[in-house]
Design an enzyme around this catalytic site. Sequence first.
Site, mmCIF file in Angstrom:
data_model
loop_
_atom_site.group_PDB
_atom_site.id
_atom_site.type_symbol
_atom_site.label_atom_id
_atom_site.label_comp_id
_atom_site.label_asym_id
_atom_site.label_seq_id
_atom_site.Cartn_x
_atom_site.Cartn_y
_atom_site.Cartn_z
ATOM 1 N N GLU A 128 -5.910 -11.540 9.044
ATOM 2 C CA GLU A 128 -5.644 -11.624 7.601
ATOM 3 C C GLU A 128 -4.562 -12.644 7.267
ATOM 4 O OE1 GLU A 128 -4.996 -7.475 6.460
ATOM 5 O OE2 GLU A 128 -7.164 -7.231 6.237
ATOM 6 N N GLU A 179 -4.539 4.664 0.887
ATOM 7 C CA GLU A 179 -4.949 3.375 0.326
ATOM 8 C C GLU A 179 -6.353 3.398 -0.285
ATOM 9 O OE1 GLU A 179 -4.715 0.161 3.123
ATOM 10 O OE2 GLU A 179 -5.784 -1.215 1.791
ATOM 11 N N ARG A 190 0.824 -1.217 0.000
ATOM 12 C CA ARG A 190 0.000 0.000 0.000
ATOM 13 C C ARG A 190 0.858 1.267 0.000
ATOM 14 N NH1 ARG A 190 -4.189 -3.190 -1.460
ATOM 15 N NH2 ARG A 190 -4.676 -4.709 0.144
ATOM 16 N N ASP A 241 -11.694 -0.301 8.000
ATOM 17 C CA ASP A 241 -10.345 -0.242 7.429
ATOM 18 C C ASP A 241 -10.129 1.023 6.597
ATOM 19 O OD1 ASP A 241 -7.827 -1.025 6.735
ATOM 20 O OD2 ASP A 241 -8.427 -2.547 5.283
ATOM 21 N N ARG A 259 -1.657 -4.657 17.577
ATOM 22 C CA ARG A 259 -2.713 -4.105 16.733
ATOM 23 C C ARG A 259 -4.056 -4.793 16.988
ATOM 24 N NH1 ARG A 259 -1.992 -4.264 11.170
ATOM 25 N NH2 ARG A 259 -2.636 -2.144 10.772
ATOM 26 N N LYS A 290 -7.170 1.013 14.861
ATOM 27 C CA LYS A 290 -7.508 1.842 13.699
ATOM 28 C C LYS A 290 -8.659 2.777 14.075
ATOM 29 C CE LYS A 290 -5.925 -1.257 10.076
ATOM 30 N NZ LYS A 290 -6.005 -1.695 8.675
ATOM 31 N N GLU A 317 -4.504 4.428 15.306
ATOM 32 C CA GLU A 317 -3.785 4.286 14.033
ATOM 33 C C GLU A 317 -4.582 4.977 12.929
ATOM 34 O OE1 GLU A 317 -2.310 0.247 12.998
ATOM 35 O OE2 GLU A 317 -3.119 0.614 11.007
HETATM 36 C C1 GCU Z 1 -5.527 -3.176 5.123
HETATM 37 C C2 GCU Z 1 -4.560 -3.259 3.979
HETATM 38 C C3 GCU Z 1 -3.572 -4.363 4.137
HETATM 39 C C4 GCU Z 1 -2.909 -4.244 5.506
HETATM 40 C C5 GCU Z 1 -3.959 -4.207 6.582
HETATM 41 C C6 GCU Z 1 -3.399 -3.947 7.951
HETATM 42 O O1 GCU Z 1 -6.398 -4.262 5.087
HETATM 43 O O2 GCU Z 1 -5.267 -3.420 2.786
HETATM 44 O O3 GCU Z 1 -2.651 -4.277 3.116
HETATM 45 O O4 GCU Z 1 -2.054 -5.295 5.712
HETATM 46 O O5 GCU Z 1 -4.850 -3.157 6.333
HETATM 47 O O6 GCU Z 1 -3.605 -2.838 8.448
HETATM 48 O O7 GCU Z 1 -2.793 -4.811 8.541
#
Ligand code: GCU
Length: 833
Positions: free
Chosen positions: A297, A404, A174, A376, A330, A371, A398
């Site tokens: 993720e 992005e 990103r 997101d 996080r 965040k 954050e």
């Molecule tokens: C978003 C982003 C990812 C990143 C993620 C994060 O989803 O698209 O590329 O890794 O945020 O904050 O961990």
Amino acid sequence: MILLVFVCTYGAHAETGEAAWLHYAPVQDSRLYAALPGTVISLNDSVLAKSAARELLQGVSGMLRRELRVRTQKEIDASAFVIGTVTEVHRRFPDLPATEIADDAFYLKTLHHRGHTYIVIAGANERGILYGAFALLRRIAQQQSLANLDDKETPAAPIRWVDQWDNPDGSIERGYAGRSIFFDNGHVRSDLTRVSEYARLLASVGINGCNVNNVNAAADTLSTASLEELARIADAFRPWGVRMALSVNIASPQTIGHLDTFDPLDPRVEAWWKSKTDEVYRLIPDFAGFTVKADSEGQLGPSNYGRTPADAANTLARALKPHGGVVLYRAFVYNHHLDWRDPKADRARAAYDIFHPLDGEFEDNVVLQIKHGPIDFQAREPVSPLIGGLGRTNEAMEVQVTQEYTGQQRHLCFLVPMWKEVLDFHMYAEGSDLHAKPEGTPVKELIAGKSFHRPLGGMVGVANVGLDANWLAHPLAMANLYGFARLAWNPDLTPKIIAEEWTRLTFGNDPEVVKTITAMQLASWHIYESYTGPLGAGTMTDIIGVHYGPGIESSERNGWGQWHRADHDGIGMDRTVATGTGYIGQYHEPVAAMYESLATCPDALLLFMHHVPYTYRLHSGKTVIQHIYDSHYEGAEAAANLIPQWQTLKGRMDDERYEDVLNRLTYQAGHAIVWRDAISEWFLKTSGIPDDKGRAGHHPNRVEAESMQLKGYAPVDVTPWETASGGKAVICELAEPCSASFAFSGKPGRYQISAQYFDTNNGAAGFRLLINGKQMDAWTADDSLPSPKMNGHTSTRHTTSDVALQAGDTIQIEGLPDHGDKAGLDYVEIDPE
Ligand code: GCU
């Protein structure tokens, strides 16, 4: 001598944007500073104080064309800039206060003493000295008088970090401004000049930490070989008071340590983290700490062993504590395999559901990095309820400087007004020592890290600067990095003050320049939001891909949970307690009640909180569907209007930055039309409800490429359909030029002819516009937009102005393919000049 060379080189390259807000251009009225001392005396000989003294020399030389001299402490018998810690200064000037001020704070004071003038920069610590020097230079750059200085500045919170998502191979997740300044080809770069310059920029706005590697951390970050290289980055940061932090993979004890487990509660794992952390501090004594993305993720995490995030964070925290390091854990933890058919499933709930029950279980050197919104970094989100849901846990907010979801530095989108709304939003938080106050608890108070149970806190900005000379590519995007840092230092600053300040430092004090750029910046977020994502439904982009152009259905029918649930009848996520996912119940009263009721839910977040029919009437009096049409047309028009605003500045700044921004604004105006049409037409087709103003789906001045006379070109369907006019375009698969032509049938006159084409990133197709066989214009599709396909990311507009046309003229577009770029053409639009 070395310094002089540096100053000259710097000046010569200033127009590339590399100097950012440390432009130090000559101030117009230098008489204001005629009485300034000609020497600098430092009472402190730390490396940071040396940086401060050097910076004063450089800044004064650039702005006032005067060369200061550095003198020793013994020569304090004449007027001088005096720099040192509060204690050191007090020893020399007992009239000045000896009182303790908070870490990193400073005061600036003009002192008249025994017939001499002293401009005193006193820091609480060495970092404070450096921050004070930059603050003083900021005043000169804005032509503020130093005659009676008496200012004190204290940072709002201890954690003021940027994160970089840089990968060892030199790419940046990103990132939109070129390759990594830190890494290349699996190693730390040998030349770290840009890294030192970055640290200097960060220090100039009070940033004290930088996490240098991607949160999707490469497994071997903590290997000895890697740490030895990374220590060089920390060395480059050190003179600027920026401490390095690292993203670590929670599975490292297994991947690097070769244990058969990474269970955070296994004593062998705890011992591994302790000894690895000791090793880190042997190499990097001022190491800031670890950032952790786990159970998110696809990243492994404590859940693999049935452990909680607190178990994992605390193991790392205990290893860091003896060295003064912190864990930024996080809160971006969620299940990306949600069942989209389940009306109760809701990604927005995840952070609160997971972390709220753990409140009070974290070590005091753990900070949850949350965040600002629950999803997101969309163009509009409510404040994450977790920020108000913790009473005994440190928290940092954050935000994302790298754009992005907000135009990837190709669209102007100044995010400071958005962050400021979040910082000022009252959460009415409860907690052991932050009881709900009747007047509310704004986010900026909750993240300040100044309460007994929460000694740490602050802001983290995902910056992702790159090797591009401009750092963030778009010259105006640097206002986001600047503004993030200024808010982290002082969240009470207003977006207007920040925008003006940044403009003066970056482009000088010409009142027209300051006024125009400030106005453009302040309008830009709403403009972007209005042509991309309506009423809190999210940025309607390609959610599972590059997050750039429109891709409305990509968010639906998958497990990622960024659903807007638009169908034939209505749109929005029902997050109410009464009938929806219950998300709204994560807020305290009166916030929860405000969102739960349609009567009080603000229009801007309606579709985030509720599912409503398209015919639902907003507080504004419009129906939802008409708002979608109107906001997209108004937004695209406002984007186009940025161009004439910018054009008033021609000749008032260097041509390089003027042209660069002009080109980007022109591109943005074209891409805003792509967004406008994709969204308007998708909703027109899906809802079946026409636009009251007759615009959506009607383009009287447009000729579709597929209906032109084609030579070589062949029609194809474009996916998703809404990203091409009529869902179709034409492509050329020959080794020679193809052409598409038609006869003009309008009134004679002067027109602008816009060709909508696809600039895919797998080649550089050539285009020509010909009228009756005569070339009027030519261009190359050589941008590096983020897709090799024809879609909403690559659809691009090229406009040729002031073309004389009469009925019967043949308008022809010729496209010459190059490699995989098939010179795709969507339509031609002919508008009166
Ligand atoms: C978003 C982003 C990812 C990143 C993620 C994060 O989803 O698209 O590329 O890794 O945020 O904050 O961990």
